[in-house]
Design a protein around this motif. Structure first.
Motif, mmCIF file in Angstrom:
data_model
loop_
_atom_site.group_PDB
_atom_site.id
_atom_site.type_symbol
_atom_site.label_atom_id
_atom_site.label_comp_id
_atom_site.label_asym_id
_atom_site.label_seq_id
_atom_site.Cartn_x
_atom_site.Cartn_y
_atom_site.Cartn_z
ATOM 1 N N GLN A 31 43.934 65.292 -28.310
ATOM 2 C CA GLN A 31 44.293 66.658 -28.716
ATOM 3 C C GLN A 31 43.243 67.294 -29.629
ATOM 4 O OE1 GLN A 31 47.306 67.991 -27.048
ATOM 5 N NE2 GLN A 31 46.337 66.251 -26.044
ATOM 6 N N PRO A 35 39.251 69.320 -26.915
ATOM 7 C CA PRO A 35 38.673 70.613 -27.318
ATOM 8 C C PRO A 35 37.241 70.481 -27.858
ATOM 9 C CG PRO A 35 40.948 70.468 -28.064
ATOM 10 C CD PRO A 35 40.588 69.109 -27.521
ATOM 11 N N LYS A 38 34.959 70.190 -24.928
ATOM 12 C CA LYS A 38 34.815 71.476 -24.229
ATOM 13 C C LYS A 38 33.777 72.357 -24.918
ATOM 14 C CE LYS A 38 39.479 71.801 -22.301
ATOM 15 N NZ LYS A 38 40.744 72.554 -22.343
ATOM 16 N N GLY A 95 51.448 70.023 -35.153
ATOM 17 C CA GLY A 95 51.142 70.808 -33.952
ATOM 18 C C GLY A 95 52.386 71.410 -33.326
ATOM 19 N N ASP A 96 52.565 71.183 -32.049
ATOM 20 C CA ASP A 96 53.732 71.681 -31.322
ATOM 21 C C ASP A 96 54.234 70.547 -30.422
ATOM 22 O OD1 ASP A 96 52.405 71.770 -28.660
ATOM 23 O OD2 ASP A 96 51.192 73.317 -29.596
ATOM 24 N N PRO A 97 55.383 70.732 -29.738
ATOM 25 C CA PRO A 97 55.959 69.597 -28.998
ATOM 26 C C PRO A 97 55.014 68.968 -27.967
ATOM 27 C CG PRO A 97 57.562 71.359 -29.179
ATOM 28 C CD PRO A 97 56.272 71.905 -29.728
ATOM 29 N N ALA A 98 54.282 69.798 -27.221
ATOM 30 C CA ALA A 98 53.398 69.241 -26.190
ATOM 31 C C ALA A 98 52.241 68.462 -26.818
ATOM 32 C CB ALA A 98 52.873 70.356 -25.289
ATOM 33 N N VAL A 99 51.739 68.936 -27.934
ATOM 34 C CA VAL A 99 50.684 68.216 -28.658
ATOM 35 C C VAL A 99 51.235 66.886 -29.191
ATOM 36 C CG1 VAL A 99 49.282 68.269 -30.776
ATOM 37 C CG2 VAL A 99 49.312 70.249 -29.231
ATOM 38 N N ALA A 176 48.382 79.730 -37.569
ATOM 39 C CA ALA A 176 47.661 79.798 -36.293
ATOM 40 C C ALA A 176 47.335 78.402 -35.779
ATOM 41 C CB ALA A 176 46.387 80.617 -36.445
ATOM 42 N N ARG A 178 48.541 75.479 -37.169
ATOM 43 C CA ARG A 178 49.629 74.574 -37.529
ATOM 44 C C ARG A 178 49.145 73.318 -38.256
ATOM 45 N NH1 ARG A 178 51.097 77.088 -32.992
ATOM 46 N NH2 ARG A 178 50.297 75.501 -31.624
ATOM 47 N N THR B 42 42.195 76.025 -24.906
ATOM 48 C CA THR B 42 41.942 75.334 -26.178
ATOM 49 C C THR B 42 43.228 74.731 -26.747
ATOM 50 O OG1 THR B 42 42.266 77.390 -27.399
ATOM 51 C CG2 THR B 42 40.000 76.831 -26.814
ATOM 52 N N SER B 43 44.217 74.524 -25.899
ATOM 53 C CA SER B 43 45.514 73.922 -26.245
ATOM 54 C C SER B 43 46.315 74.713 -27.281
ATOM 55 C CB SER B 43 45.397 72.447 -26.640
ATOM 56 O OG SER B 43 44.696 72.267 -27.828
ATOM 57 N N GLN B 44 46.074 76.005 -27.369
ATOM 58 C CA GLN B 44 46.853 76.846 -28.282
ATOM 59 C C GLN B 44 48.028 77.527 -27.564
ATOM 60 O OE1 GLN B 44 45.665 77.459 -31.655
ATOM 61 N NE2 GLN B 44 44.222 75.848 -31.159
ATOM 62 N N GLY B 132 54.228 76.233 -29.619
ATOM 63 C CA GLY B 132 53.002 76.016 -28.856
ATOM 64 C C GLY B 132 52.903 76.855 -27.589
#
Lengths: 261, 161
Positions: A31, A35, A38, A95-99, A176, A178, B42-44, B132
């Motif tokens: 995660q 990035p 990339k 982060g968020d759930p998918a992360v 932004a 998190r 960018t996984s945002q 997310g």
């Protein structure tokens, strides 16, 4: 991204062997690393994915210690780390759930982002970072911005957290990203209180020793009233300057102690 | 180049991939399932959320090689075989949970993961879970409402403002 090979070893030994190739790099949940790739900020020849190593996954309690496999996702720590509630709560807000379904504790600690949550938990809990070759005390492990005691090709296989008498993590979220604009982890153990601060210092996670001394004598929010966190060496960016972060350290420390009561 | 086989919505798809091939590129270019979108890369933003072995992940931030052998569900796998909408999709339609529709595949996949974990979420839990997933049209209000409705809860208390 530049081109590279991806391998998925099934055991730690196979992963260590694969990482001995020139320019090979370990891939946790990816995660942060994906990035980074990339943006062409890294150019490994091979990525050694650790996600296929079942032995490195899972949470288990060993007496007064919570042992978390290095390949365990934040989501799993959140749902199965109930024996150490403050740690599970921290994991549930990364982060968020998918992360959280991909990112791993070993990846986070190996990266040692100065604003990541887990380093503060490891340092405040006096955790032990267990690798394929040795055990490293948290006090020796974190060595500055994105810098750790890990050697080239060394893999975090598990992390051992002594379960404290009381603990709480307060995160002032940068909405932004998190990540923590500032995060404070307070942990009360039989031999004293430890306070670890993330998101604030230019050198990454650190212990606020003045607060530890005050709280070890009197574990109440008032004990921190007379203290001031120093702004020296703290980060200044568009989200907040060093003085603001220093102020947050004190406020969040008090909130964390209050939440422990 | 190596070969990977990923089961997409129940059908195995085998294709040549590079190490750097992202799961989302496999889904769009090899499996030809273009419902999964690349928004930010960018996984945002969450437009690329799919389920891998039952859990929601951002397919722009996972390599296809890591999904070799896995079961993936995309937005195309949410509707019934006869094309009928799933309860969540129908609720998005009913409650105007989309405008341009770009974020919708990710929203539906995240909503479906949420309801699997938590069949009757509160409004606050839904908003937290969708951190997310970014939508630039709706202001989220009707998305939250649609998810509450899909979970069988009364939505009159969150009438549009």
């Amino acid at each position: 991204m530049y081109a590279f090979d991806v391998t998925r070893p099934k055991t730690v030994d196979e992963a260590v062997a694969a990482l001995s190739q020139e320019d090979a790099q370990a891939l946790g949940g990816g995660q942060t690393l994906i990035p980074t790739l990339k943006q062409r900020l890294a150019s490994p020849s091979a990525l050694v994915s650790l996600t296929g190593i079942e032995d490195m996954k899972g949470v288990c309690q060993d007496g007064d210690t919570l042992v978390i496999g290095g390949g365990t996702t934040h989501g799993t720590v959140a749902s199965e780390g109930g024996a150490y509630p403050a740690l599970a709560a921290l994991a549930s807000n990364i982060g968020d759930p998918a992360v959280r379904n991909r990112g791993t504790i070993g990846g986070s600690l190996a990266n040692n982002d100065p604003s990541a949550c887990y380093p503060s938990a490891a340092l405040a809990s006096n955790a032990t970072i267990v690798t394929n070759s040795r055990e490293i005390a948290a006090d020796d492990y974190f060595q500055g911005l994105f810098t750790t005691a890990l050697d080239e090709g060394e893999i975090i296989t598990s992390v051992r957290f002594p379960i404290p008498q009381a603990a709480n993590y307060q995160k002032f979220v940068q909405p932004a990203s998190r990540f923590a604009l500032v995060g404070v982890f307070v942990s009360k153990h039989a031999d004293g209180v430890r306070v670890a601060v993330t998101g604030a210092s230019e050198d990454g996670v650190f212990r606020w020793s003045d607060a530890e001394d005050a709280l070890s004598g009197n574990f109440s929010p008032d004990a921190v009233d007379g203290l001031t966190a120093s702004a020296d060496g703290l980060m200044t960016d568009l989200h907040g300057d060093a003085e603001y972060r220093a102020h947050l350290i004190k406020v969040l420390t008090k909130r964390a102690v209050a939440a422990c009561q | 180049m190596t070969k990977a086989t990923i089961t997409v919505n129940g059908k195995p798809v085998t294709a040549e991939i590079e190490g750097r091939t992202l799961l989302v590129d496999f889904l769009r270019e090899k499996a030809h399932k273009t419902g999964t979108h690349v928004g930010c890369d960018t996984s945002q933003c969450g437009a690329c959320v799919v389920h891998v072995n039952g859990v929601a992940v951002k397919s722009c931030t996972m390599f296809a090689a890591e999904a070799d052998g896995a079961e993936v569900t995309t937005i195309e796998g949410m509707a019934g075989a006869d094309g009928s909408l799933s309860a969540i999709q129908a609720a998005f339609q009913e409650h105007h949970g989309l405008q341009c529709g770009f974020c919708t595949p990710g929203m539906i996949m995240s909503a479906s993961a949420l309801l699997k974990e938590n069949p009757k979420p509160t409004e606050a839990e839904i908003r937290h879970y969708l951190e997310g997933n970014i939508c630039r049209c709706t202001g989220y209000h009707n998305i939250v409402k649609a998810i509450m409705a899909a979970s069988g809860q009364d939505v009159t208390s969150i009438a549009a403002e």
